[in-house]
Design a protein around this motif. Structure first.
Motif, mmCIF file in Angstrom:
data_model
loop_
_atom_site.group_PDB
_atom_site.id
_atom_site.type_symbol
_atom_site.label_atom_id
_atom_site.label_comp_id
_atom_site.label_asym_id
_atom_site.label_seq_id
_atom_site.Cartn_x
_atom_site.Cartn_y
_atom_site.Cartn_z
ATOM 1 N N ASP A 41 91.035 -51.119 -29.972
ATOM 2 C CA ASP A 41 90.486 -50.115 -30.776
ATOM 3 C C ASP A 41 91.386 -49.696 -31.949
ATOM 4 O O ASP A 41 92.452 -49.290 -32.069
ATOM 5 N N GLY A 42 91.008 -49.977 -32.946
ATOM 6 C CA GLY A 42 91.476 -49.809 -34.292
ATOM 7 C C GLY A 42 90.922 -50.561 -35.603
ATOM 8 O O GLY A 42 89.636 -51.021 -35.593
ATOM 9 N N PRO A 52 91.685 -48.331 -44.053
ATOM 10 C CA PRO A 52 90.980 -49.202 -42.941
ATOM 11 C C PRO A 52 89.785 -49.896 -43.586
ATOM 12 O O PRO A 52 88.858 -49.244 -44.200
ATOM 13 N N VAL A 53 89.711 -51.068 -43.577
ATOM 14 C CA VAL A 53 88.334 -52.064 -44.170
ATOM 15 C C VAL A 53 87.696 -52.571 -42.836
ATOM 16 O O VAL A 53 86.473 -53.000 -43.426
ATOM 17 N N MET A 54 88.045 -53.043 -41.889
ATOM 18 C CA MET A 54 87.225 -53.886 -40.858
ATOM 19 C C MET A 54 87.926 -53.637 -39.321
ATOM 20 O O MET A 54 88.788 -53.343 -39.266
ATOM 21 N N THR A 55 86.593 -53.645 -38.788
ATOM 22 C CA THR A 55 87.019 -53.661 -37.228
ATOM 23 C C THR A 55 87.508 -55.314 -36.922
ATOM 24 O O THR A 55 87.097 -56.213 -37.528
ATOM 25 N N THR A 98 86.736 -37.699 -48.505
ATOM 26 C CA THR A 98 86.995 -38.195 -47.167
ATOM 27 C C THR A 98 87.515 -39.694 -47.077
ATOM 28 O O THR A 98 86.530 -40.467 -47.825
ATOM 29 N N LEU A 99 88.251 -40.027 -46.181
ATOM 30 C CA LEU A 99 88.519 -41.287 -45.984
ATOM 31 C C LEU A 99 88.038 -41.759 -44.796
ATOM 32 O O LEU A 99 88.799 -41.345 -43.742
ATOM 33 N N PRO A 100 87.268 -42.218 -44.619
ATOM 34 C CA PRO A 100 86.376 -42.896 -43.061
ATOM 35 C C PRO A 100 87.408 -43.634 -42.085
ATOM 36 O O PRO A 100 88.169 -44.215 -42.581
ATOM 37 N N ASN A 101 87.245 -43.150 -41.004
ATOM 38 C CA ASN A 101 88.014 -43.632 -39.897
ATOM 39 C C ASN A 101 89.494 -43.248 -39.938
ATOM 40 O O ASN A 101 90.275 -44.061 -39.339
ATOM 41 N N THR A 102 89.904 -42.189 -40.544
ATOM 42 C CA THR A 102 91.092 -41.725 -40.526
ATOM 43 C C THR A 102 91.395 -40.294 -40.083
ATOM 44 O O THR A 102 92.426 -39.786 -39.769
ATOM 45 N N GLY A 103 90.086 -39.415 -40.348
ATOM 46 C CA GLY A 103 90.352 -38.056 -40.251
ATOM 47 C C GLY A 103 91.125 -37.459 -41.236
ATOM 48 O O GLY A 103 91.221 -35.942 -41.325
ATOM 49 N N LEU A 104 91.339 -37.806 -42.385
ATOM 50 C CA LEU A 104 91.769 -37.394 -43.618
ATOM 51 C C LEU A 104 90.650 -36.959 -44.700
ATOM 52 O O LEU A 104 89.744 -37.756 -44.752
ATOM 53 N N TRP A 105 91.060 -35.735 -45.122
ATOM 54 C CA TRP A 105 90.107 -35.336 -46.127
ATOM 55 C C TRP A 105 90.672 -34.266 -46.958
ATOM 56 O O TRP A 105 92.071 -33.953 -46.524
ATOM 57 N N ALA A 106 90.296 -34.010 -48.310
ATOM 58 C CA ALA A 106 90.896 -33.066 -49.139
ATOM 59 C C ALA A 106 89.679 -32.323 -49.803
ATOM 60 O O ALA A 106 88.678 -32.950 -50.325
ATOM 61 N N GLU A 107 89.803 -31.205 -50.087
ATOM 62 C CA GLU A 107 89.086 -30.425 -50.974
ATOM 63 C C GLU A 107 89.733 -30.095 -52.559
ATOM 64 O O GLU A 107 90.738 -29.273 -52.220
ATOM 65 N N THR A 108 89.223 -30.678 -53.349
ATOM 66 C CA THR A 108 89.743 -30.389 -54.698
ATOM 67 C C THR A 108 88.859 -29.014 -55.767
ATOM 68 O O THR A 108 87.741 -29.599 -55.678
ATOM 69 N N THR A 109 89.528 -28.073 -55.806
ATOM 70 C CA THR A 109 88.623 -26.988 -56.560
ATOM 71 C C THR A 109 89.010 -26.876 -58.112
ATOM 72 O O THR A 109 90.371 -26.784 -58.399
ATOM 73 N N GLN A 132 95.950 -51.426 -37.432
ATOM 74 C CA GLN A 132 96.549 -50.028 -37.126
ATOM 75 C C GLN A 132 95.772 -49.624 -36.220
ATOM 76 O O GLN A 132 94.488 -49.659 -36.118
ATOM 77 N N ASP A 133 96.084 -49.040 -35.101
ATOM 78 C CA ASP A 133 95.232 -48.581 -34.056
ATOM 79 C C ASP A 133 94.622 -47.361 -34.446
ATOM 80 O O ASP A 133 94.943 -46.668 -35.118
ATOM 81 N N ALA A 134 93.502 -47.233 -33.783
ATOM 82 C CA ALA A 134 92.555 -46.105 -34.133
ATOM 83 C C ALA A 134 93.276 -44.676 -34.094
ATOM 84 O O ALA A 134 94.009 -44.645 -33.203
ATOM 85 N N GLY A 135 92.815 -43.904 -34.959
ATOM 86 C CA GLY A 135 93.573 -42.455 -34.856
ATOM 87 C C GLY A 135 94.767 -42.407 -35.527
ATOM 88 O O GLY A 135 95.184 -41.278 -35.575
ATOM 89 N N GLU A 136 95.249 -43.403 -36.026
ATOM 90 C CA GLU A 136 96.670 -43.342 -36.669
ATOM 91 C C GLU A 136 96.528 -43.829 -37.953
ATOM 92 O O GLU A 136 95.812 -44.798 -38.330
ATOM 93 N N VAL A 137 97.614 -43.370 -38.838
ATOM 94 C CA VAL A 137 97.542 -43.660 -40.422
ATOM 95 C C VAL A 137 98.945 -44.624 -40.270
ATOM 96 O O VAL A 137 99.809 -43.906 -39.707
ATOM 97 N N PRO A 138 98.913 -45.593 -40.991
ATOM 98 C CA PRO A 138 100.143 -46.515 -40.732
ATOM 99 C C PRO A 138 101.285 -45.981 -41.546
ATOM 100 O O PRO A 138 101.214 -45.045 -42.508
ATOM 101 N N ASP A 139 102.719 -45.995 -40.922
ATOM 102 C CA ASP A 139 103.737 -45.763 -41.418
ATOM 103 C C ASP A 139 104.415 -46.565 -42.607
ATOM 104 O O ASP A 139 105.166 -47.387 -42.205
ATOM 105 N N VAL A 140 103.682 -46.796 -43.555
ATOM 106 C CA VAL A 140 103.959 -47.671 -44.669
ATOM 107 C C VAL A 140 103.983 -46.756 -46.132
ATOM 108 O O VAL A 140 103.389 -45.863 -46.283
#
Length: 357
Positions: free
Chosen positions: A154-155, A90-93, A243-254, A180-188
């Motif tokens: 909202d997206g 996501p890049v712009m409102t 973390t990818l802002p505005n997606t709720g996605l994150w990962a921790e790499t150890t 893409q609507d807010a709170g969703e990750v596109p199905d692409v």
């Protein structure tokens, strides 16, 4: 790799065109091949409006592990493995896109390899509902336009990001910037996942330098063993969070250190163990410290040089292998290829001096 193409807009946009492969599409006349080695910068005053083809919004922070001293990035032990070539973010409102499109030159990338220059291109598609045309997977695709930038909704508008624009696989994210609507990750295809973030963070993991302790220090003697060790706590797990802002996605790499490999820098040497791989002990130490009286014993981790240096020192290489694992925001987890980090240090080797009477 797709070839360079010029694709016309609908008649309603007049003679404006979209130029493929990093070119600039001008709103005030036929497209010209104005490509250059460096992608053009975005323009306009919109907040967070960077539209460079290679700028990712993924944020990587270190969660644990050493932060001081000399550090470096890991090299994958799998020479065929690479992080993902491209993904969407996501890049712009709507408000940011409106400000960008109607301010200044409105010059920026609408996909990793396609840039639009001129307000008319942006306003026609995102404000006035005109269709946009682009090549995706060698096919000409029509994308429906938007009504007034989707203001009031909202997206976010999402766009592809390429890690390396020269990589042919980076053409897998060429869909024109889309909603893409807010709170969703596109199905692409190539939509981001926690694994995407973990792989992106692989090259962001900073591990400490690998200078080992030696006995005797500074200069070894031909045919006598040199003991190699690292005290416990020298190497600790390193964890980063992407973390990818505005997606709720994150990962921790150890990254967890699991072994030290020694290369004496010459064929005229023996290593202990014979594989050169010194395991990391349960307490985090490597090898066993030298103590007085051990000079003639075989070290659990060490080297015996068989020939003295002649002017130039041998280059002792110490390479630590790190096991890489990850876990993500959706409960997913897995392994990534082991990584290595190598440093070298000078080793001077002397002959034993004797006096004949």
């Amino acid at each position: 790799m797709p070839t360079r193409r010029t694709v016309g807009w609908s008649a309603a946009v007049g003679a404006a065109a979209v130029l493929w492969t990093g070119g600039i599409a001008h709103a005030d006349g036929p497209a010209e091949d104005t490509t250059s080695d460096s992608p053009p910068p975005a323009s306009g005053d919109a907040d967070n409006q960077e539209l460079s083809a290679a700028v990712s919004r993924i944020k990587v922070t270190q969660v644990s592990g050493p932060t001081g001293g000399k550090q470096g990035t890991l090299a994958s032990t799998d020479v065929n493995w690479e992080p993902p070539p491209c993904w969407y973010e996501p890049v712009m409102t709507p408000e940011q896109l409106k400000k960008f499109s109607e301010t200044g030159l409105a010059l920026g990338h609408v996909s990793p390899h396609v840039s639009w220059g001129g307000q008319k291109l942006w306003t026609a598609h995102y404000r006035d509902g005109k269709d946009a045309y682009n090549y995706e997977d060698e096919s000409l695709i029509t994308r429906k336009g938007y009504d007034n930038y989707n203001l009031g909704k909202d997206g976010y508008f999402w766009r592809g990001v390429a890690r390396d624009l020269e990589d042919p696989d980076s053409y897998g994210c060429e869909r024109v910037m889309f909603w893409q609507d807010a709170g969703e990750v596109p199905d692409v295809p190539n939509a981001p996942t926690p694994k995407t973030l973990a792989e992106y963070a692989y090259n962001k993991v900073k591990v400490p330098d690998t200078e080992v302790e030696l006995k005797p220090e500074g200069e070894s003697t031909v045919n006598l063993p040199t003991w190699v060790w690292l005290d416990k706590g020298t190497f600790k797990d390193v964890k980063v969070r992407a973390t990818l802002p505005n997606t709720g996605l994150w990962a921790e790499t150890t990254a967890k250190p699991v072994a030290l490999h020694l290369d004496p820098g010459t064929d005229d040497a023996e290593v202990f163990p014979s594989s050169g791989d010194c395991a990391i002990n349960d307490d985090g130490s490597i090898g066993t410290p030298y103590t007085k009286g051990n000079a003639d014993e075989t070290p659990p981790c060490g080297i015996r040089y068989l020939r003295a240096t002649d002017g130039a020192p041998y280059q002792l290489s110490a390479s630590v292998t790190w096991k890489i694992t990850w876990e993500g925001s959706d409960g997913s987890a897995g392994d990534l290829p082991d990584g290595t980090f190598e440093t070298t240090q000078d080793m001077n080797v002397q002959e034993i001096q004797s006096i004949n009477r």
